[in-house]
Design an enzyme around this catalytic site. Structure first.
Site, short mmCIF file in Angstrom:
data_model
loop_
_atom_site.label_atom_id
_atom_site.label_comp_id
_atom_site.label_asym_id
_atom_site.label_seq_id
_atom_site.Cartn_x
_atom_site.Cartn_y
_atom_site.Cartn_z
N CYS A 172 31.32 22.57 100.08
CA CYS A 172 31.72 21.79 98.90
C CYS A 172 33.17 21.98 98.48
O CYS A 172 33.60 21.43 97.47
CB CYS A 172 30.80 22.11 97.73
SG CYS A 172 29.09 21.71 98.05
N GLU A 185 31.31 17.25 104.28
CA GLU A 185 30.34 17.89 105.16
C GLU A 185 29.33 16.88 105.66
O GLU A 185 28.34 17.22 106.27
CB GLU A 185 29.66 19.06 104.45
CG GLU A 185 28.88 18.65 103.22
CD GLU A 185 28.02 19.79 102.70
OE1 GLU A 185 28.59 20.66 102.04
OE2 GLU A 185 26.83 19.80 102.97
N HIS A 236 32.97 23.90 90.22
CA HIS A 236 32.06 23.26 91.17
C HIS A 236 30.69 23.21 90.51
O HIS A 236 30.30 24.13 89.80
CB HIS A 236 32.01 24.01 92.50
CG HIS A 236 30.99 23.39 93.41
ND1 HIS A 236 31.00 22.05 93.71
CD2 HIS A 236 29.90 23.92 94.04
CE1 HIS A 236 29.96 21.78 94.49
NE2 HIS A 236 29.28 22.88 94.70
#
Ligand SMILES: [Zn+2]
Lengths: 349, 132
Positions: free
Chosen positions: A113, A81, A235
């Site tokens: 992400c 990103e 994550h």
């Protein structure tokens, strides 16, 4: 599907800034912020680094460990990103730098992400269907945090690269399962310099909902149980969320710690869960099983079930520098002024 | 940065992978690429050859007054690096503590931004070196 990981490579930039140093500048309580986020310091790229250079460093290690001729790589996908170009792929830069060009396909992926794990899935599909022999999937970010925003304490930088194929897998990916919805918890508009987020809204309806649904969905799909796994990687936007997600899914904390890298390098965005997985692969033994769930704002999660094979014991199968050495080895602490210079946060630069 | 776009593009193999040349007749490696071996002249046979990614610092200097386009990076180290095949290349040495940058220090190639044409222009990437 008999598709798996052939090799992997990781990269973490050398400079670090402590959460307390960022807090000092904004006159906040550093110790409290650091403890609240579970992040003591974050990794910062140098002035001549960006998500493309990170991706190349990680990809070169993966190609080296694979032992394959890079000309056999049929697809290069980079998830990020923080692309250096809004229009122009990072993937072609990486492909050229690892010697995979020109008879291959390439593209950049964007999904906050989880763009890196989406790239892994795309490679799995292409390898599994026989379209390509090997695919290179990368998650790379020089995460961007607006000065004096809560994200500034967590937004780190790093990359992880995976070669996906059928022959000589170090870990088989038995299954993958995704959960995606339109949830606007974090975004950056086209010409904006920094992302914006929905504050506390990023937790329950966003991160936890998607991670848990994807994780549960995968366990049900393959009739598995958290007890079947030796490691779980989630994550990690901070040091706390992955531990709570693990608890919600029924994984004990000790299975999460090896794959938890955010406390010492910050949230590396597209690289975060993939760097966590790399840290686990650094020590995992043949037969051990790994559960991975990514999360990308916007929002979605990709869950994976892996089993490590005998191939991981082959000499040179793992990178010579382990993730723990990238995190705790040679590093240089910088103050906020140097950080502002290297990350070009001063607009006049 | 004043480098023309066609030149940036043409230099990608040289800058990304240190693609140089080698004379098959006498075995001498060259970087950057050459079309002819100065030792063998017409007897020489030049082929493309990747340079090794490791070497040592042959000499170095610390740059305080940088040329246009590199002002943001000062102070930085510029070194003559002797690659393991004997070829010498001039390059920045980055990511290395100042006390480790000395003559004879072992270095390896890293991939970095070389220059960029302002905020909207193209970015040139390529090799630099880092002390091991
Ligand atoms: Zn010759």
């Amino acid at each position: 599907m008999d598709v798996g990981i052939i090799s992997y490579g990781a990269y973490v930039p050398r400079m670090r800034i402590k959460s307390e140093e960022i807090a000092r500048v904004w006159e906040k309580e550093g110790k409290k912020i650091s403890a609240g986020l579970g992040i003591t310091e974050k990794a910062v790229g140098a002035v001549d680094e960006d998500s493309a250079t990170f991706a190349v460093e990680a990809a070169r290690k993966a190609v080296k460990c694979s032992g394959i001729d890079p000309q056999k790589i049929g697809a290069v996908f980079v998830g990020s990103e923080s692309k250096p170009y809004a229009v122009k792929p990072t993937a072609t830069i990486v492909a050229e730098a690892v010697g995979a060009t020109p008879f291959m396909t390439a593209a950049d992926f964007e999904f906050a992400c989880k763009a890196g794990t989406a790239a892994v899935q795309a490679c799995m599909g292409m390898v599994g269907s026989g379209m390509i022999e090997y695919g290179l999937a990368i998650g790379s970010d020089t995460a961007q945090g607006r000065p004096n925003d809560p994200l500034e304490y967590s937004a780190g930088g790093g990359a992880a690269a995976y070669i996906i194929g059928k022959e000589k897998q170090i870990a088989e990916i038995e299954a993958t399962f995704s959960f995606s919805t339109d949830t606007p918890d974090f975004w950056r508009r086209q010409h904006a310099l920094f992302p914006r987020h929905a504050g506390r809204f990023t937790a329950d309806p966003a991160y936890f909902k998607h991670v848990v649904e994807a994780g549960k969905g995968l366990l049900e799909k393959i009739k598995a149980d958290p007890r079947d796994y030796d490691y779980a990687v989630f994550h990690q936007p901070n040091g706390k969320f992955p531990l709570r997600a693990a608890k919600l899914l029924g994984f004990p904390e000790e299975k999460v710690l090896q794959g938890l890298v955010t406390p010492l390098i910050g949230n590396t965005y597209s690289a975060a869960s993939l760097l966590g997985l790399a840290s686990v692969l650094d020590i995992a033994k043949p037969g051990e099983r790994i559960f991975v769930v990514s999360y990308g704002s916007g929002a979605g999660s990709d869950a994976f079930s892996l089993t490590v094979t005998e191939e991981i014991s082959r000499k040179g199968a793992r990178p010579s520098v382990l993730v723990k050495d990238l995190i705790s080895g040679d590093k240089e602490y910088i103050d906020y002024a140097m950080y502002a210079k290297h990350r070009r946060k001063l607009k006049s630069l | 940065m004043n480098e023309a776009l066609p030149l940036i593009w043409r230099r990608i193999p040289e800058r990304y992978n240190m693609l140089g040349s080698k004379c098959l007749n006498c075995g001498t490696p060259y970087f950057p690429q050459r079309k002819m071996c100065p030792k063998c002249r017409r007897k020489g046979k030049i082929v493309a050859e990747k340079m090794p990614t490791e070497g040592t610092i042959y000499s170095f200097t610390e740059v305080h007054a940088a040329p246009k386009g590199f002002e943001q990076e000062t102070p930085y180290f510029l070194a003559m690096v002797e690659l393991s095949n004997g070829v010498r290349v001039l390059s920045q040495v980055v990511d290395s503590p100042a006390d480790k940058i000395k003559i004879g220090a072992p270095v390896n190639m890293v991939f970095r931004k070389i220059s960029e044409d302002g905020e909207e222009g193209v970015i040139a990437y390529g090799y630099k070196f880092k002390v091991k």
